[in-house]
Write a protein that holds these residues in place. Structure first.
Motif, PDB file in Angstrom:
ATOM      1  N   LEU A 112      -5.163  -5.077  -5.122  1.00  0.00           N
ATOM      2  CA  LEU A 112      -4.895  -3.668  -4.850  1.00  0.00           C
ATOM      3  C   LEU A 112      -3.599  -3.222  -5.520  1.00  0.00           C
ATOM      4  N   ARG A 113      -2.569  -4.042  -5.453  1.00  0.00           N
ATOM      5  CA  ARG A 113      -1.313  -3.697  -6.135  1.00  0.00           C
ATOM      6  C   ARG A 113      -1.533  -3.567  -7.647  1.00  0.00           C
ATOM      7  N   LEU A 123      -3.332  -0.224  -8.274  1.00  0.00           N
ATOM      8  CA  LEU A 123      -2.477   0.945  -8.077  1.00  0.00           C
ATOM      9  C   LEU A 123      -1.402   1.049  -9.157  1.00  0.00           C
ATOM     10  N   GLN A 176      -3.152   2.229 -12.271  1.00  0.00           N
ATOM     11  CA  GLN A 176      -3.433   3.659 -12.131  1.00  0.00           C
ATOM     12  C   GLN A 176      -2.148   4.473 -12.364  1.00  0.00           C
ATOM     13  N   HIS A 177      -1.054   4.005 -11.820  1.00  0.00           N
ATOM     14  CA  HIS A 177       0.231   4.701 -11.948  1.00  0.00           C
ATOM     15  C   HIS A 177       0.730   4.728 -13.393  1.00  0.00           C
ATOM     16  N   ILE A 204      -9.158   5.041  -5.593  1.00  0.00           N
ATOM     17  CA  ILE A 204      -7.951   4.427  -6.161  1.00  0.00           C
ATOM     18  C   ILE A 204      -6.833   5.460  -6.252  1.00  0.00           C
ATOM     19  N   THR A 223      -5.580   6.510  -2.770  1.00  0.00           N
ATOM     20  CA  THR A 223      -4.778   5.431  -2.191  1.00  0.00           C
ATOM     21  C   THR A 223      -3.383   5.408  -2.807  1.00  0.00           C
ATOM     22  N   LEU A 224      -3.303   5.563  -4.116  1.00  0.00           N
ATOM     23  CA  LEU A 224      -2.004   5.603  -4.786  1.00  0.00           C
ATOM     24  C   LEU A 224      -1.177   6.781  -4.291  1.00  0.00           C
ATOM     25  N   ASN A 225      -1.760   7.962  -4.280  1.00  0.00           N
ATOM     26  CA  ASN A 225      -1.022   9.165  -3.891  1.00  0.00           C
ATOM     27  C   ASN A 225      -0.602   9.154  -2.423  1.00  0.00           C
ATOM     28  N   ASN A 230       0.134   6.438  -0.630  1.00  0.00           N
ATOM     29  CA  ASN A 230       0.949   5.269  -0.278  1.00  0.00           C
ATOM     30  C   ASN A 230       2.011   4.932  -1.319  1.00  0.00           C
TER      31      ASN A 230
END
Length: 115
Positions: free
Chosen positions: A16-17, A20, A23-24, A82, A85-87, A89
């Motif tokens: 997951l990290r 993310l 994605q970032h 995805i 979840t990024l936005n 957290n």
């Protein structure tokens, strides 16, 4: 895309990290992820292989290095999860982003770890 496999991939902290962070940043190589997450290269590579196996990530080769990005053909519902979840957290991956930033900007990072 099998939703069970997708959610199983997201259920692991390291995977997951990785997702993310990718994605970032749009794309990252193994050495960047290793530094950001502070895990061994073999462990990161195993997790990336699983994300590729389920076609959540794609990769591109540049010399001897492989860069990973979210599969542009990933189902829209999965991309939304995805991104949401990024936005929702940002604090969860803040230490990992700080580790990336400590490596310098992308051109400098690539010279130090991807050359």
């Amino acid at each position: 895309m099998n939703p069970v496999n997708f959610y199983k991939c997201l259920a692991d902290d390291t995977r997951l990290r990785c997702l993310l962070l990718i994605q970032h940043e749009y794309e990252l190589c193994v050495c960047e992820l290793t530094a950001a997450i502070d895990e061994s290269q073999p462990k990161i590579s195993r997790h990336l292989a699983q994300l590729r196996k389920y076609e959540i990530l794609t990769d591109r080769r540049q010399g001897q290095w492989i860069f990973y990005q979210i599969n542009p053909e990933l189902a829209n519902w999965a991309k939304e999860i995805i991104l949401t979840t990024l936005n929702a957290n940002p604090a969860w991956i803040e230490p990992n982003i700080a580790n990336l930033n400590a490596m310098g900007e992308r051109p400098i990072r690539m010279q130090t770890c991807c050359s």
